[in-house]
Scaffold this active site. Sequence first.
Site, PDB file in Angstrom:
ATOM      1  N   TYR A 107       0.344  -1.005   0.163  1.00  0.00           N
ATOM      2  CA  TYR A 107      -0.065  -0.091   0.374  1.00  0.00           C
ATOM      3  C   TYR A 107       0.862   1.263  -0.129  1.00  0.00           C
ATOM      4  O   TYR A 107       0.206   2.546  -0.931  1.00  0.00           O
ATOM      5  CB  TYR A 107      -0.992   0.026   1.200  1.00  0.00           C
ATOM      6  CG  TYR A 107      -2.099  -0.958   1.059  1.00  0.00           C
ATOM      7  CD1 TYR A 107      -3.276  -0.532   0.958  1.00  0.00           C
ATOM      8  CD2 TYR A 107      -1.362  -2.473   1.513  1.00  0.00           C
ATOM      9  CE1 TYR A 107      -4.404  -1.027   0.401  1.00  0.00           C
ATOM     10  CE2 TYR A 107      -2.632  -3.213   1.938  1.00  0.00           C
ATOM     11  CZ  TYR A 107      -4.348  -2.509   1.137  1.00  0.00           C
ATOM     12  OH  TYR A 107      -5.361  -4.082   1.432  1.00  0.00           O
ATOM     13  N   ASN A 130     -12.858  -0.530  -5.606  1.00  0.00           N
ATOM     14  CA  ASN A 130     -12.479  -0.438  -6.843  1.00  0.00           C
ATOM     15  C   ASN A 130     -13.810  -1.616  -6.964  1.00  0.00           C
ATOM     16  O   ASN A 130     -14.211  -2.978  -6.603  1.00  0.00           O
ATOM     17  CB  ASN A 130     -10.996  -1.815  -6.430  1.00  0.00           C
ATOM     18  CG  ASN A 130     -10.741  -2.594  -8.343  1.00  0.00           C
ATOM     19  OD1 ASN A 130     -11.418  -2.203  -9.364  1.00  0.00           O
ATOM     20  ND2 ASN A 130      -9.838  -3.100  -8.452  1.00  0.00           N
ATOM     21  N   CYS A 138      -6.314  -5.389  -7.807  1.00  0.00           N
ATOM     22  CA  CYS A 138      -5.841  -5.169  -6.511  1.00  0.00           C
ATOM     23  C   CYS A 138      -5.627  -6.030  -5.581  1.00  0.00           C
ATOM     24  O   CYS A 138      -4.997  -6.043  -4.219  1.00  0.00           O
ATOM     25  CB  CYS A 138      -7.486  -4.176  -5.245  1.00  0.00           C
ATOM     26  SG  CYS A 138      -8.599  -4.625  -5.588  1.00  0.00           S
ATOM     27  N   HIS A 139      -5.675  -7.302  -5.270  1.00  0.00           N
ATOM     28  CA  HIS A 139      -5.318  -8.325  -5.412  1.00  0.00           C
ATOM     29  C   HIS A 139      -3.986  -8.855  -5.181  1.00  0.00           C
ATOM     30  O   HIS A 139      -3.202  -9.041  -4.515  1.00  0.00           O
ATOM     31  CB  HIS A 139      -5.471  -9.825  -5.597  1.00  0.00           C
ATOM     32  CG  HIS A 139      -5.477 -10.041  -7.334  1.00  0.00           C
ATOM     33  ND1 HIS A 139      -6.105  -9.792  -8.420  1.00  0.00           N
ATOM     34  CD2 HIS A 139      -4.306 -10.515  -7.765  1.00  0.00           C
ATOM     35  CE1 HIS A 139      -5.796  -9.539  -9.264  1.00  0.00           C
ATOM     36  NE2 HIS A 139      -4.890 -10.256  -9.275  1.00  0.00           N
ATOM     37  N   GLU A 165      -1.226 -16.458 -10.324  1.00  0.00           N
ATOM     38  CA  GLU A 165      -1.056 -15.946 -11.427  1.00  0.00           C
ATOM     39  C   GLU A 165       1.453 -16.743 -10.702  1.00  0.00           C
ATOM     40  O   GLU A 165       1.600 -16.232 -12.146  1.00  0.00           O
ATOM     41  CB  GLU A 165      -0.700 -14.261 -10.815  1.00  0.00           C
ATOM     42  CG  GLU A 165      -1.882 -13.723 -11.544  1.00  0.00           C
ATOM     43  CD  GLU A 165      -1.839 -12.058 -11.071  1.00  0.00           C
ATOM     44  OE1 GLU A 165      -0.652 -11.224 -10.595  1.00  0.00           O
ATOM     45  OE2 GLU A 165      -3.435 -11.618 -11.954  1.00  0.00           O
TER      46      GLU A 165
END
Length: 174
Positions: A107, A130, A138-139, A165
């Site tokens: 953040y 979001n 945002c993950h 991912e």
Amino acid sequence: MNSYKKLIKYYDFDTELGRLVIFFSEKGIVNLSLAEDMESIIQHINNKYGQAIKVDRDEHHYHEEIIEYSKGRLKKFSLPLDLQGTEFQKRVWFELLNIPYGETISYRDLAIKIGNPKGYRAVGGALNKNPILIVVPCHRVMGSNGGLVGFGAGIAMKERLLKLERDNLNLISQ
């Protein structure tokens, strides 16, 4: 009440991550959510944008890239977005699009990137708002200690997206 009123279309579809619902205007996607509480989601969209009309999924193609992503076959989306929020929120959301697939940022570092180094709490607030799950990633934002914190779809889903991912990082080229 928001003065941004227009016709919003939507449909739901299945992915490897679960059932999702996508809402879009003539400009692009305005919301992508888990299809868990459809009544609440549709009410929110109706209140924010105007009447949401369900359409036939086969007439639209927004879901195709999202399904490919959920199968670990796509790294980067080319979907049009119609993000609606404050200028600060949009700045945060557009910066999220620059975080590479499979990578994370804190953040605090995200706040620095948007030119507001002490605004990491405000960044967290923008992430909480979001409207486009997965596509606006945002993950990929972590706590300062690298821990999984805050995610509208739940920490388990955040962990699942990050694992997807990481596991597919070197397997796909786009």
